[in-house]
Design an enzyme around this catalytic site. Sequence first.
Site, PDB file in Angstrom:
ATOM      1  N   TYR A  18       0.807  -1.221   0.000  1.00  0.00           N
ATOM      2  CA  TYR A  18       0.000   0.000   0.000  1.00  0.00           C
ATOM      3  C   TYR A  18       0.844   1.277   0.000  1.00  0.00           C
ATOM      4  CZ  TYR A  18      -4.307  -2.675   0.900  1.00  0.00           C
ATOM      5  OH  TYR A  18      -5.384  -3.519   0.810  1.00  0.00           O
ATOM      6  N   LYS A  39       3.481 -14.512   4.432  1.00  0.00           N
ATOM      7  CA  LYS A  39       3.535 -15.337   3.228  1.00  0.00           C
ATOM      8  C   LYS A  39       5.001 -15.540   2.840  1.00  0.00           C
ATOM      9  CE  LYS A  39       1.260 -17.499  -0.004  1.00  0.00           C
ATOM     10  NZ  LYS A  39       0.348 -18.624   0.228  1.00  0.00           N
ATOM     11  N   ASP A  77      -2.790 -17.595   4.319  1.00  0.00           N
ATOM     12  CA  ASP A  77      -3.997 -18.256   3.798  1.00  0.00           C
ATOM     13  C   ASP A  77      -4.530 -19.280   4.815  1.00  0.00           C
ATOM     14  OD1 ASP A  77      -1.444 -18.799   2.800  1.00  0.00           O
ATOM     15  OD2 ASP A  77      -2.160 -20.258   1.358  1.00  0.00           O
ATOM     16  N   ASP A 125      -5.555  -5.588   6.106  1.00  0.00           N
ATOM     17  CA  ASP A 125      -6.757  -4.976   5.546  1.00  0.00           C
ATOM     18  C   ASP A 125      -7.796  -6.065   5.266  1.00  0.00           C
ATOM     19  OD1 ASP A 125      -8.442  -3.135   4.430  1.00  0.00           O
ATOM     20  OD2 ASP A 125      -7.360  -2.954   2.534  1.00  0.00           O
TER      21      ASP A 125
END
Length: 337
Positions: free
Chosen positions: A123, A175, A208, A232
């Site tokens: 972002y 991740k 995930d 987010d």
Amino acid sequence: MARAVTLIPGDGIGPEVTDATLVVLQGANADLEYDTQLAGLEALKQLRNPLPKTTLDSAERTRLILKGPLTTPSGSGFRSINVELRKTYDLYANVRPVRTIVPGGRYEDIDLVLIRENTEGLYVGVEHYIGMHGDPRAAAESVMIVTRFGAERIVRYAFEYARRHGRKKVTLAHKANILKFTQGLFLEVAKQVANDFPDIQWEDRIIDATAMQLVLDPYRFDVLVMENMFGDILSDLMAGLVGGLGFAPAGNIGVEAAMFEAVHGSAPDIAGQGIANPTALILSACLLLEHVDQHETATRIRAALDRVVREGSSCTRDMGGTATTREFATAIVRALE
Ligand code: NAD
């Protein structure tokens, strides 16, 4: 002396939920003084600038913002003013607690806190088109930025938050299996920081799998920390565990300033109808009150809000009721008395 706050009602349902929040704050005699300012689409319309200087001057003075949601055009148009405000004041920690208010839902007794890195990651807005074969927009590229400094301060914030609030465990969701450099750095730094907090349990999980576990068994988590975009997305998922976006507050915390806002957006689909649920902004105002050491007022407002939501007869449509935004706020003020 009352603490000065820059109040930004915002776009869409923003003015409606802000009005309801003010009714509650004033009903609870919160020791705050409001400087109302424009930002977002409304500021663009009235002052031709989505982040006017007068708003920035006010925030510079108060260093404390209570903000309704702001519309951000998708694709073209101006960049997110929310992101701009977080960057301007280096509000690096986005604290998003979720808590069950209404018993009998799909999940009972949820009490989790997500801490989202607010200034880095994907972002940062470093993106560009890559022209090929004469097409100037043949491809597009966004850059994810993770600094050792940024990762360390957010993970440290999460552990310190856990310690301050008597929480037992911190989970880093990442991740690093795929994004070996950016997410790998985040994980490496987190492991080092965890060594400084032997009294707090710590674990790391792939993002995930974390999303799946949050749905299957949210009780295994306590405080979660992650980079900007992951936070987010997962904070909306976590809002879903406690009844939806209408119930999710947020605090954006920096060293010298703080901004409090609902997790939800400007909800253009229901704007102007007086039916929005103001709970998220009212709970954000409670976080603001705690930030300025008005704990007792925050506790009273939360207790009154819980009573009204559980009793049910003055709830807004998303909670299964028929009350307007204003009527819900007025019921909270009655419950305070
Ligand atoms: P949204 O959160 O505005 O709405 C998603 C859904 O939830 C809609 O159906 C809406 O009606 C419902 N909803 C949201 N808040 C509610 C409330 N308080 N009471 C009852 N129902 C509520 O998300 P969106 O539609 O994806 O985004 C709309 C705009 O808001 C976009 O321009 C987006 O950029 C902006 N946005 C701003 C913020 C912020 O200011 N912090 C955050 C998210 C999105």
